[in-house]
Enzyme design. Structure first.
Site, short mmCIF file in Angstrom:
data_model
loop_
_atom_site.label_atom_id
_atom_site.label_comp_id
_atom_site.label_asym_id
_atom_site.label_seq_id
_atom_site.Cartn_x
_atom_site.Cartn_y
_atom_site.Cartn_z
N HIS A 214 91.49 1.81 40.61
CA HIS A 214 90.46 1.54 39.60
C HIS A 214 90.11 2.79 38.82
O HIS A 214 89.57 2.71 37.71
CB HIS A 214 89.21 0.91 40.24
CG HIS A 214 88.46 1.78 41.19
ND1 HIS A 214 88.66 1.75 42.55
CD2 HIS A 214 87.49 2.70 40.99
CE1 HIS A 214 87.84 2.61 43.15
NE2 HIS A 214 87.12 3.20 42.21
N ASP A 244 94.68 -1.02 45.53
CA ASP A 244 93.82 -0.22 44.66
C ASP A 244 94.31 1.23 44.74
O ASP A 244 93.78 2.04 45.47
CB ASP A 244 92.36 -0.33 45.12
CG ASP A 244 91.38 0.39 44.21
OD1 ASP A 244 91.82 0.99 43.21
OD2 ASP A 244 90.17 0.38 44.52
N GLY A 324 81.68 8.51 43.00
CA GLY A 324 82.50 9.70 42.84
C GLY A 324 83.46 9.95 43.98
O GLY A 324 84.38 10.77 43.86
N SER A 326 85.53 7.73 45.08
CA SER A 326 86.71 6.89 44.85
C SER A 326 87.99 7.72 44.84
O SER A 326 88.08 8.75 44.18
CB SER A 326 86.60 6.17 43.51
OG SER A 326 85.90 4.98 43.63
N SER A 342 88.48 3.08 48.23
CA SER A 342 88.42 2.03 47.21
C SER A 342 86.97 1.72 46.84
O SER A 342 86.52 2.05 45.76
CB SER A 342 89.12 0.77 47.71
OG SER A 342 88.97 -0.31 46.78
#
Length: 403
Positions: A214, A244, A324, A326, A342
């Site tokens: 993402h 992802d 942040g 991720s 994710s």
């Protein structure tokens, strides 16, 4: 893995203050299962194993058992692996015991649990819900976040009830399932902030890094400073869908891509390769917002219904994360790369659930390698070939994409 050339700046994993890593006890489950009734004197005592060795053993046993295999999990207190077995074949259970695993008789086969998961996908794919197989209870654990109310709650609850109390259970999360990109520092692209996961090299030896998909669909180029020059361009990205994850190639083809995680205060963890997750395994997450946090794997092959779409094949954990984080790395203390952050619910004050993309799947799709691990299957672009496609909500003000 070593590299000869280093660019102007050292390429490190997402920064942040280090936090103490405190091991949490994992209790043996009691629901839906009973210890095998065979004479304990007929089998050797269970072996003590590392989590990675336990995962390897469980994989070999699964191949031998076929349909009788119903999952496995690791108890990090006893350092033993428990294998769930369906059926009354005492000879087969004795063979498993001789491998050094703890044998447990259960009701639900892997096929039955997969069928139940398919029912959930058909009847209850609702944003704010997630489910994963929990081999410790031999059930599917279904979670609904705080946004699932009214008719949607009734729908997911009735679907779970239709599967039977011995097959699935449901719980409510106080948080909200979201991906964890935000506006700030670490790696930056298109107004979003994420965390670098693991440095890798592709099949041609070119350096790059893995991060969340993402993040990869949010922007085509990523820098290591807000407003800075791009250091990498997205080559492949998948989100939502079957994962992802994204592969970002470094602009500098001579850049060193060290297989280390920077855990703060000048400390690093050497990553020696990628490994599959095992339920009950102790894991550590590093992120650019919250730094170092630890916990356990609680489920595999998780399906998460984010607002942006459904993502499958994830690892479920009780590790916390915040905006942040991720794309940040999930790894073990002995240096095995496990996953990429994710999303999930909660935060690092109250806790919650966080889901991770398995690194092994991302490596295979990108045809890349990490540490001393082997090169993945040679794969072309996966998911969205062009970064930015399907990146709803990731422009300016992306700090609202909270965890």
């Amino acid at each position: 893995m070593s590299h000869k050339r280093i660019p102007k700046r050292k390429i490190v994993f997402a920064g942040g203050g280090a936090a103490a890593v405190v091991a949490a006890a994992i209790l043996l489950p009691q629901a839906n299962a009973s210890q095998d009734g065979a004479d304990p004197s007929a089998a050797p005592a269970p072996k003590t194993l590392s989590a990675s060795s336990a995962g390897d053993l469980a994989s070999r046993i699964a191949e031998r058992l076929g349909p009788a295999f119903a999952g496995a999990y690791y108890d990090r207190d006893t350092r033993q692996v428990t294998v769930n077995v369906v059926g009354d074949d005492s000879a087969m259970r004795a063979e498993v015991a001789r491998t050094g695993a703890v044998v447990r008789s259960v009701k639900n086969s892997t096929a039955q649990l997969e069928s139940a998961a398919q029912t959930l996908r058909r009847q209850a794919t609702i944003p704010g819900t997630a489910w994963a197989v929990d081999p410790r209870t031999n059930q599917i654990q279904v979670t609904a976040d705080r946004t699932v109310t009214g008719d949607e709650w009734d729908r997911i609850e009735s679907t779970v009830e239709s599967l039977g109390a011995d097959t699935a259970r449901i719980k409510k999360s106080a948080g909200e399932f979201k991906t964890v990109a935000a506006g700030g520092d670490a790696i930056f692209g298109g107004g979003a902030r994420c965390s670098l996961g693991f440095n890798v090299v592709d099949g041609n030896g070119a350096p790059g890094f893995l991060t969340a998909g993402h993040c990869g669909v949010a922007a085509a180029e990523w820098s290591d400073a807000a407003g800075g020059a791009p250091v990498g361009t997205v080559r492949q990205a998948t989100f939502p869908g079957d994962g992802d994850f994204a592969f970002v190639g470094y602009e500098d083809a001579t850049a060193e891509a060290p297989s280390t995680v920077d855990t703060g205060d000048g400390q690093t963890v050497e990553i020696t390769g990628a490994a599959e997750a095992t339920v009950g395994q102790a894991v550590i997450r590093m992120g650019s917002t919250t730094g170092l946090n630890d916990g356990s794997v609680t489920g595999l092959d998780a399906t998460v219904n984010y607002a942006e779409g459904t993502v499958t094949g994830l690892i479920q954990t009780d590790v916390c994360a915040e905006p942040g984080d991720s794309g940040g790395p999930l790894f073990t203390a002995d240096g095995s790369a496990i996953g990429l952050t994710s999303g999930g619910s909660g935060d690092c004050t109250v806790g919650g659930e966080t889901f991770f993309q398995p690194v092994t799947t991302a490596l295979a799709a990108a045809g890349a390698r990490i540490g001393d691990g082997s090169v993945g299957d040679d794969g072309g672009a996966v998911g969205n070939d062009a970064a930015g496609e399907g990146a709803a909500g990731y422009g300016e003000g992306s700090a609202t994409q909270n965890h």
